[in-house]
Design an enzyme around this catalytic site. Structure first.
Site, PDB file in Angstrom:
ATOM      1  N   HIS A  28       0.818  -1.202   0.000  1.00 40.54           N
ATOM      2  CA  HIS A  28       0.000   0.000   0.000  1.00 40.54           C
ATOM      3  C   HIS A  28       0.855   1.257   0.000  1.00 40.54           C
ATOM      4  O   HIS A  28       1.267   1.727   1.055  1.00 40.54           O
ATOM      5  CB  HIS A  28      -0.914  -0.016   1.223  1.00 40.54           C
ATOM      6  CG  HIS A  28      -1.813  -1.213   1.287  1.00 40.54           C
ATOM      7  ND1 HIS A  28      -1.385  -2.445   1.718  1.00 40.54           N
ATOM      8  CD2 HIS A  28      -3.118  -1.372   0.939  1.00 40.54           C
ATOM      9  CE1 HIS A  28      -2.387  -3.315   1.644  1.00 40.54           C
ATOM     10  NE2 HIS A  28      -3.442  -2.698   1.180  1.00 40.54           N
ATOM     11  N   HIS A 262      -4.176   3.137  -3.527  1.00 43.37           N
ATOM     12  CA  HIS A 262      -4.308   2.612  -2.167  1.00 43.37           C
ATOM     13  C   HIS A 262      -3.518   1.325  -1.955  1.00 43.37           C
ATOM     14  O   HIS A 262      -2.681   1.244  -1.070  1.00 43.37           O
ATOM     15  CB  HIS A 262      -5.786   2.370  -1.831  1.00 43.37           C
ATOM     16  CG  HIS A 262      -5.996   1.525  -0.608  1.00 43.37           C
ATOM     17  ND1 HIS A 262      -5.902   2.043   0.658  1.00 43.37           N
ATOM     18  CD2 HIS A 262      -6.248   0.199  -0.460  1.00 43.37           C
ATOM     19  CE1 HIS A 262      -6.101   1.069   1.539  1.00 43.37           C
ATOM     20  NE2 HIS A 262      -6.315  -0.055   0.888  1.00 43.37           N
ATOM     21  N   GLU A 416     -18.344  -5.079  23.975  1.00 43.99           N
ATOM     22  CA  GLU A 416     -17.506  -6.265  24.084  1.00 43.99           C
ATOM     23  C   GLU A 416     -16.298  -6.211  23.159  1.00 43.99           C
ATOM     24  O   GLU A 416     -15.178  -6.560  23.544  1.00 43.99           O
ATOM     25  CB  GLU A 416     -18.311  -7.537  23.784  1.00 43.99           C
ATOM     26  CG  GLU A 416     -19.479  -7.792  24.725  1.00 43.99           C
ATOM     27  CD  GLU A 416     -20.727  -7.015  24.326  1.00 43.99           C
ATOM     28  OE1 GLU A 416     -20.736  -6.354  23.259  1.00 43.99           O
ATOM     29  OE2 GLU A 416     -21.715  -7.067  25.087  1.00 43.99           O
ATOM     30  N   HIS A 479     -28.888 -15.798  23.868  1.00 43.27           N
ATOM     31  CA  HIS A 479     -27.810 -15.588  24.835  1.00 43.27           C
ATOM     32  C   HIS A 479     -27.065 -16.882  25.184  1.00 43.27           C
ATOM     33  O   HIS A 479     -26.117 -16.845  25.957  1.00 43.27           O
ATOM     34  CB  HIS A 479     -28.374 -14.992  26.137  1.00 43.27           C
ATOM     35  CG  HIS A 479     -28.803 -13.563  26.013  1.00 43.27           C
ATOM     36  ND1 HIS A 479     -29.675 -13.128  25.041  1.00 43.27           N
ATOM     37  CD2 HIS A 479     -28.461 -12.444  26.725  1.00 43.27           C
ATOM     38  CE1 HIS A 479     -29.863 -11.819  25.170  1.00 43.27           C
ATOM     39  NE2 HIS A 479     -29.143 -11.383  26.168  1.00 43.27           N
TER      40      HIS A 479
END
Lengths: 684, 684
Positions: A28, A262, A416, A479
């Site tokens: 890159h 890029h 999380e 869950h």
């Protein structure tokens, strides 16, 4: 006008970067061309010592847009880290020190492994938290032994990823003024112009998070303006700072400002015209003007002096504050306090049934007292994960009145993935931090991207993953984990503990705390589990051991983990009593540890000639490596009382015994080999 | 003053909700008490027909804070969906229609399965995208056959999760003015006051995303103010709307405004005083005043008329626009166009080697032409995933000049998790959308939370997961999946295709497009793969089949997938030539499909008496269910050229042949049973 030394330095960084990509014909070039001035402006004022890249009070540089690593390698080379020009020439080649994205283990000076977008900036937030905590704990008047700053570059991709939103919001809340992030606003991502998908107002978003935002409109060229912004940022208190750098991807190249620059090497004629534009010989390759080499050498010398002064300060600190000094020194040496595990909780079968999450709370309470390097938190499930040591203070800006920076309990919020990435950052800070984060096991999946980086870059973070099965009950299948342990067990370099009782919980913590080079996930129950008659810390520390032995040869062996071990033992009793079948039960609380035991030991538990049934109320996927038959849950769970669910799915002594009988009958008269045998000595 | 019918309705919703939680002694009373007025205000103006809950032009209601589901069930009951008062009384009990979090498959009227935070609002963005696309495709002047609105409730937890940041940013970019979200700003999460972790300025953040933001400061009581805000929101064009509802968690309860009321049943005396405050008998339970019952019954009748009018409109539409009408009708009937798979690409071994991602592009080009319901995109990797059909238009607001709302190509940005959740939303809209999203296989992990909901709630979304191994080369281990397939294969109700060549790619797409009730992940290579001599669409559609047969009994069978199949075939040739060993090769492109085949078929491929070696350049975890020995990669990869990596890790014909020889030698003279045998008929 001759270019200034700074301009020449920037051109050198640009040149080395594009030459790496060109040599590899892969990589890159775009971001390094746009970002080199900012990189130079930041690095020339950072304090660090290339000969001691782990010096605890170094400033940190995190390249969140890790694909721009050619630039980072150029800087590390110029600043005389242990990276040669030949290493640069080996960019992206097998077993080089210059891999396709920065890897902490491969390259001295790389703070964290980046590339997966959004992780680096989140790691940087973690490093900033650790620095704040370390400083608040140990700094004394006139002894600022920790005052490092954290600089982080990030691109549009990082800003689009949710994980960076989570951690940026938290960084604002925590008022982390030791963190300065630089947004490479080049308006190009892989799909082309960011106008196609990313048109939000980033500065306003960051202000909403509580950050201070600065802008440098001409960051392709204006090194002074970038430096001025950094100066200003360093003066800001009570807020992290985002500096928007308006740049051009591939600046100076013929394809500047396009998606084409890029992730593809520049064409030969483009390389030539670029070098010419910098005043370099257009045929030059990996060129470093001698005045640039001298300039960086001088910087390195200056920086060495900075560390030398700090060493003096720290020596005086140790003299004046011998207790704290010794503790810091111990932590810097990566040693545990003597006797830290002498008084871990142990249990006998006379002790009452307790949920392993509750037993975990007891261990954390104990560890909190003996390990000042223990720091942890929860993703807004403190009361469920039971992760908060009773004696702890929250890590909070003092101005909130909710805690202090010396606090060792983190309120992560419902984040999380961000927690996982922040934990990696805390670990990467150094100083022997042992850090954990709590959530439901099912939601560790939200953070899978961060967990895999813990594993890849050997970061010893700990997940306190409670509510680890249908045993969580009424919250239901949304869950209840089924596939989660398969993911984590399949991940290289990862411990996944699923302890069956109190002794195994203590063992899991010993292993996790000592496991500084790999993540550990502790899968813990919501529901109570009895203390086993034959469980032990020593046994569990082997990853697997017999918790229900039989005399003579068993008719069947049950291998199990966690909450199903005691039910399996009850099944064994039932089988003995009702069917005259001898059933041994082996608990395997951690595959990763068990697999490292000598084959003789493993075969002693899972020998030839006896059929083996695995029992775990989760996906059976993977258990066939230890068993001939599997009893598990290859479907999603259900909402209901935990007891009802165990009955419904037949995870009862009777249900297990019935299956064990079938297994015995099925293998009767057949030759049964241990599943542990392998035609290969090892698998690469 | 007697309560108004609206106040009485709100009290009834509150009462039914807390009574459910009380009956179960489990659940979340806090949010329903605070949100009931908003729910009432929204539902009384929504158009929907409880007797035809899948009516395509219904307004959608998504409860992103799924733990508040008692409120949703109360509404569904009151509006006469197929849910009885007894169902409410069975709240959170095994096999009830009222599970602990809303599940799309369990309860009529539940649009999407929620509970894992951040998903619902993201699904709502997907539903809004689908509605916009459907309307732009089929609406005609005077025939607005699609004009449904999407209403979504969400809490602080949803706002903290990164996935909602990703999708909210995209919703702003896409100017989804058919979406109205309601933020339950009750300042309480599980850890207590949101002041401990969530102090950002949410309205400013959403404005930065391009949303319009409205506020209702007294949403506990002021139904009219909420209604007025909804009115205003419905008038906003070019922007999604966030309505901030300032509420009190557990409003009216003695523990209102505290964390204690979030997730625990109310005490008996608290229930009593609440009911009294509503003017109900304090001993009443699941009470619905008769005037409230009549009110809702009337609403239902009005709503039926709304649908009846729409049916008339649609009938006229079909007459005036027979082609479009037939197409819409077909889609509503859930049928594929005749002959849609007649001209899928097929290949012979004379065709050249091509990367499976490139073959995928060819199939997508074909499918785009035959399936107007095909819509897809990429998480900013379009040029790498090759996911954009050549003929497609981007789905973009027309004002951007970059596309149109009838466009079927989505620019997701670098937002994998958001993409996964949006795909679930597009699927949930109905109208037979077949939708896919592209990213690198490794980054499907970022979206694990959304993928598991696809699987749980039977949403047939498709992941085009390219760069599926170390074969991606120089980007290195941060981008090379190892454990990802184990995660996905362990997930119930999930297809994971790893096709070996062109015919298998076509098969994978047939299965994935037809697999409307489960997610399909297509793991595709970056590197070219040869077209196999014996591959076939029919074979691959069985999930596993022999791609390299031998005459007579084989000495060894190699099972493999994807890019390692052709190398295994080369190994088989080598073994025949050099060692005189007969080696059959079985390709297993999808475990999920293979496991559904009759045992006789499976045993014909993996019979007794022949040792089986699995070969896949990923974690071996799970392969022991099909093989005696495994050759895989139980470590992270490396950065280097793909060819170099395959050599380094020995995934060459020679490396595989060497291992096969060892396996043959190891099992010589031993009894070898097929790993497919099981002592159990089935596993629950």
């Amino acid at each position: 006008m001759a270019p200034s030394i700074d301009e020449l330095s920037v051109s050198t960084i640009r040149g080395l970067s594009v030459d790496q990509v060109n040599a590899a014909q892969s990589g890159h070039p775009g971001a390094p061309l746009g970002l080199a001035p900012a990189a130079h402006a930041v690095w020339r004022r950072m304090k660090f010592n290339p000969q001691d890249p782990k010096w605890i009070n170094r400033d940190r540089f995190v390249l969140s847009n890790g694909h721009a690593c050619a630039m980072l390698y150029s800087l590390l080379y110029l600043y005389n880290y242990d990276l040669s020009i030949d290493d640069l020439k080996q960019f992206r080649q097998l077993n080089s020190k210059t891999p396709g994205h920065p890897e902490r283990l491969d390259t001295p000076g790389v703070e964290v492994t980046t590339g997966p977008l959004g992780q680096g900036i989140s790691n940087a937030v973690g490093i900033a938290i650790a620095q704040k905590q370390f400083a608040a704990t140990y700094n004394k008047p006139d002894f600022p032994i920790s005052d490092a700053k954290i600089f982080c570059f990030l691109g549009d991709g990082c800003l689009m990823e949710g994980v960076s939103s989570e951690t940026s919001s938290l960084a604002g809340h925590l008022q982390l003024d030791n963190l300065i992030a630089f947004w490479d606003d080049n308006r190009i991502s892989i799909d082309g112009d960011t106008a196609c998908a990313f048109t939000e107002n980033v500065p306003e978003r960051y202000k909403a998070y509580g950050w201070h935002v600065l802008e440098v409109p001409d960051a392709n060229t204006n090194i002074d303006a970038i430096s001025a912004a950094v100066d200003e940022a360093l003066e800001i208190t009570g807020k992290p700072v985002l500096i928007r750098l308006v740049t051009t991807i591939g600046f100076g190249s013929k394809v500047a400002g396009t998606g084409g620059v890029h992730g593809a090497p520049l064409k030969a004629d483009d390389l030539k015209q670029l070098k010419k534009s910098w005043g370099f010989d257009e045929e030059s390759n990996f060129f470093v003007p001698s005045e640039v080499a001298s300039y960086f050498a001088e910087k390195v010398e200056e920086n060495k002096k900075v560390q030398a002064e700090w060493e003096k300060l720290f020596a005086a600190y140790k003299e004046k504050y011998p207790k704290e000094g010794a503790e810091v020194q111990r932590r810097l040496d990566g040693k545990f306090p003597d006797g830290w595990k002498d008084n871990l909780p142990t249990f006998t079968s006379k002790d009452k049934a307790v949920a392993t999450r509750k037993l975990s709370e007891g261990v954390l309470d104990y560890l909190y007292g003996v390990l000042p390097e223990l720091i942890g938190g929860s993703a807004d499930l403190t009361g469920s994960n039971l992760t908060r040591p009773e004696a702890s203070t929250d890590f909070q800006p003092p101005s909130t009145g909710l805690g202090d920076y010396f606090g060792r309990y983190l309120r992560y919020g419902v984040r999380e993935h961000g927690m996982g990435a922040i934990m990696n950052g805390i670990d990467a800070f150094g100083a022997h931090y042992r850090n954990y984060g709590g959530t439901f096991l099912n939601f560790v999946s939200y953070a899978a991207g961060a967990v895999r980086l813990s594993a890849l870059s050997h970061q010893g973070v700990i997940w306190v993953a409670t509510h680890d099965s249908i045993g969580l009950g009424e919250d239901g299948p949304t869950h209840q984990p089924i596939e989660t342990l398969a993911l984590l067990r399949a991940m290289p370099n990862t411990s996944v503990w699923r302890p069956a009782d109190g002794n195994e919980v203590s063992a899991a913590y010993v292993a996790a705390i000592e496991g500084v080079d790999h993540p550990s996930i502790l899968a813990l129950t919501r529901q109570g589990l009895p203390q086993l008659e034959h469980s032990s810390i020593e046994g569990a520390l082997k990853g697997g051991y017999t918790v229900w032995p039989v005399e003579g040869k068993a008719d069947i062996i049950i291998v199990s983990s966690g909450s199903e071990v005691s039910i399996s033992v009850d099944a064994a009793k039932l089988l003995a009593e009702k069917k005259g079948l001898k059933t041994a039960v082996v608990s395997i609380p951690d595959f990763f540890t068990f697999d490292k035991q000598p084959i003789e030991y493993r075969l002693s538990l899972l020998p030839d000639g006896i059929p083996i049934l695995s029992v775990e109320v989760l996906s059976t996927f993977g258990w066939s490596k230890y068993s001939h038959e599997q009893f598990g849950l290859n479907r999603f769970g259900a909402s209901g009382k935990a007891g009802d669910l165990y009955k419904f799915f037949d995870f009862t002594p009777e249900g297990i015994a019935e299956r064990a009988e079938k297994v015995v009958a099925f293998y009767k008269g057949k030759t049964v080999g241990s599943p542990l045998h392998s035609a290969f000595e090892e698998t690469k």
